[in-house]
Design a protein around this motif. Structure first.
Motif: not given
Length: 617
Positions: A292, A366, A370, A426, A430, A434, A486, A490, A558, A563
């Motif tokens: 990350a 995640r 990311v 989470e 993510e 994406v 988290s 989101t 980011r 978001t």
């Protein structure tokens, strides 16, 4: 006589002990019922499949027929895999802290038949070493106390259980899961969170990098907090420069040190202050967490390690790779890793901890999503997608997490925990942002609703004992509580439902306040508190071209509280129809980006320059 019960276990760690002469049982009500019937103490031995000192104690003590006879005659012996049963490990660790400040694995715990701890330690050698007694001496002392000072044993066990119960009750009150508790959650102010940077500066090892002395851990949640602090102030103040400098220096020394293997994978920790002499096991969670925040080359190395070593054919990732391997007929720690890559190919590699853990896979999903978005690496995103599809197919039933751990030998009966629900939710969100695939977001929303409603399995032994602690502070692994919070935050941005953001604040507030004084154990909570302390910002890029530079510009922006999603026009319609209001009326045949603050959007950006200007505001 060998009535060892571990031969059919799902856990690879338990199966490693299936040939011991010790009559091991798995954790469960039956073992404690036997202890009550016989009126004997319970030995609870906790470790995991790639733990070097667990292997050592197994060879030295648990393979000793004499030790096995002592345990069979006067104890009930229970083996626990801390990866399979983090709830048991957390409870036993909390109790063990009353006896030693040097917590770790193997964890050696003695309880009453009611599962109340009355003595604990970690590794005990076969013979006394300096001030450390032998394991046989420990067994003798425990048995003597049990027989001759039973009132004292029961009183101590009761006091420790009461302390754990009170601590768990306070945590539950402070972080009520449904977000409907009385009063507003008290998040620390943004300036207070940013002030943690001064504490971190003071403990930086300016000679060798990282924080503190030996041993040195990669501490991915702490590094991610530094990244959040650096991204939080795009104007580049001195404080921000300090966070960025701390992060870059630490990542650089990790990448150049012995902690990073030649194939890109990162070891669990270095035993020396200068990051040398690694503890050679390689955990999925360390590597996934570093993704990350890692730079391009480092992230690609880690992703290659996940792909080539920890990935199963179905796309899911196994938990770890061992520190030991067999070379020239002898089990040795680290030797395989010290050989050149070409020579390794001729040797048997260290074995894998082959269980698939839902929460740890969520963390990998995640990290890969990311990193893939940040570095424009479609292979990382594809790896994330493969893991998500595999875990959803095998561990999620009717939308709910039904399995915490599985292996080629079957499905574990261990209950799913907040780690599984929170980290998977989470990770799925993510990945959805994406890829533009709304199915992952819809699956995550069900999981978040489950988590906020407290729909987790409960262990009957801990429940009866009153010593279930809930999730404890994390230093190496992102907290499931923070992951759930988290994901809820989101969802608030995607749906416009304020209740999700309120629930996120309530879940993380107490942890974040603790983190202002003890940032190492609560770094992830501080990062989320920073995000919740900023106005919500939403960025949606609508384009049919995955190579569109507006995608890169958006994901490069980011920062806490933002978001970012990229969708095709058709996907935008799908998100809107699925109840994610942020995407309603966003479908267009032209490439366009929407930058919104608390759902109030600027004029659509149709060029990279315009988008960059809007993102800078």
């Amino acid at each position: 006589m060998n009535d060892n019960r571990l031969g059919s276990a799902v856990s690879p760690y338990l199966r490693q002990h299936a040939e011991n002469p010790v009559d091991w049982r798995e954790w469960g009500p039956d073992a404690f019922a036997e202890a009550r019937e016989r009126d004997v103490p319970v030995l609870v031995s906790i470790g995991y499949a790639t733990c070097h000192w667990c292997h050592v104690m197994a060879r030295e003590s648990f393979s000793d027929p004499g030790v096995a006879d002592l345990l069979r005659q006067d104890f009930v012996a229970v083996k626990v895999d801390r990866e399979e049963r983090p709830d048991v490990d957390a409870s036993m660790m909390a109790a063990a802290s009353a006896f030693t400040g040097q917590l770790g694995w193997p964890l050696t715990v003695f309880t009453t038949p009611d599962a109340h701890v009355f003595f604990a330690g970690t590794y005990f050698p076969p013979e006394p070493v300096q001030q450390v007694p032998s394991f046989r001496q420990v067994l003798g002392a425990v048995l003597d106390a049990w027989r001759e000072r039973r009132d004292e044993v029961d009183a101590n066990a009761s006091a420790i259980a009461t302390a754990i119960r009170q601590g768990a009750g306070a945590d539950a009150t402070a972080s009520s899961g449904d977000g409907r508790g009385d009063g507003e959650p008290r998040l620390p102010a943004v300036d207070t969170v940013r002030g943690v940077l001064d504490q971190l500066r003071q403990v930086e090892d300016t000679t060798y990098g990282g924080f503190g002395g030996a041993p040195k851990f990669p501490s991915a949640p702490l590094l991610e907090l530094l990244g959040d602090l650096a991204a939080d102030d795009p104007d580049g103040t001195d404080a921000t420069a300090g966070a960025r400098g701390l992060l870059d220096r630490t990542l650089d020394v990790i990448a150049r040190s012995e902690l990073t293997d030649a194939d890109g994978g990162v070891f669990r920790y270095a035993t020396q202050r200068d990051w040398s002499v690694p503890h050679y096991e390689r955990m999925l969670y360390d590597n996934a967490g570093l993704l990350a925040v890692a730079g391009s080359a480092q992230a690609r190395g880690i992703a290659a390690f996940l792909r080539d070593t920890l990935r199963r054919p179905d796309g899911a990732f196994v938990a770890a790779q061992d520190s030991e391997s067999t070379i020239d007929g002898r089990r040795v720690e680290g030797e395989w890793y010290r050989r050149p890559l070409a020579e390794r190919a001729t040797l048997d590699p260290p074995p894998l901890d082959d269980q698939v853990l839902t929460g740890w896979n969520g963390l990998a999903i995640r990290g890969l999503a990311v990193a893939g978005a940040r570095h424009g690496d479609d292979e990382m995103v594809a790896l994330a997608r493969g893991a998500a599809d595999a875990v959803l197919a095998a561990h999620v039933r009717d939308g709910h997490v039904a399995v915490r751990s599985s292996s080629p030998r079957g499905t574990s009966s261990a209950p799913a925990t907040i780690e599984d629900v929170g980290l998977l939710a989470e990770g799925l969100l993510e990945l959805a942002l994406v890829t533009g695939a709304v199915s992952y977001a819809s699956a995550a929303r069900v999981l978040v609703d489950d988590g906020l409603a407290g729909r987790f399995g409960a262990d009957p032994v801990l429940d009866t004992a009153g010593t279930a602690t809930g999730e404890q502070p994390q230093t190496a692994l992102r907290s499931g509580t923070v992951g759930l919070a988290s994901a809820a935050a989101t969802l608030a941005a995607l749906t416009g439902e304020r209740s999700y953001r309120d629930a996120a604040a309530r879940l993380v507030a107490d942890r974040a306040r603790s983190g202002t004084e003890r940032p190492l154990g609560y770094a992830d909570a501080l990062g989320l508190a920073l995000a919740l302390g900023r106005p919500s910002r939403e960025v949606v890029v609508v384009t049919a071209d995955r190579e569109d530079p507006m995608r890169a510009a958006a994901f490069g922006a980011r920062r806490p509280g933002t978001t970012i999603a990229a969708v095709t026009p058709a996907q935008a319609d799908e998100w809107g129809a699925a109840g994610f209001a942020l995407f309603e009326d966003r479908a267009t045949h032209d490439t366009v980006a929407f930058v919104c603050h608390d759902r109030v959007c600027a004029l659509p950006a149709t060029t990279v320059r315009t988008l960059v200007d809007q993102l800078a505001s």
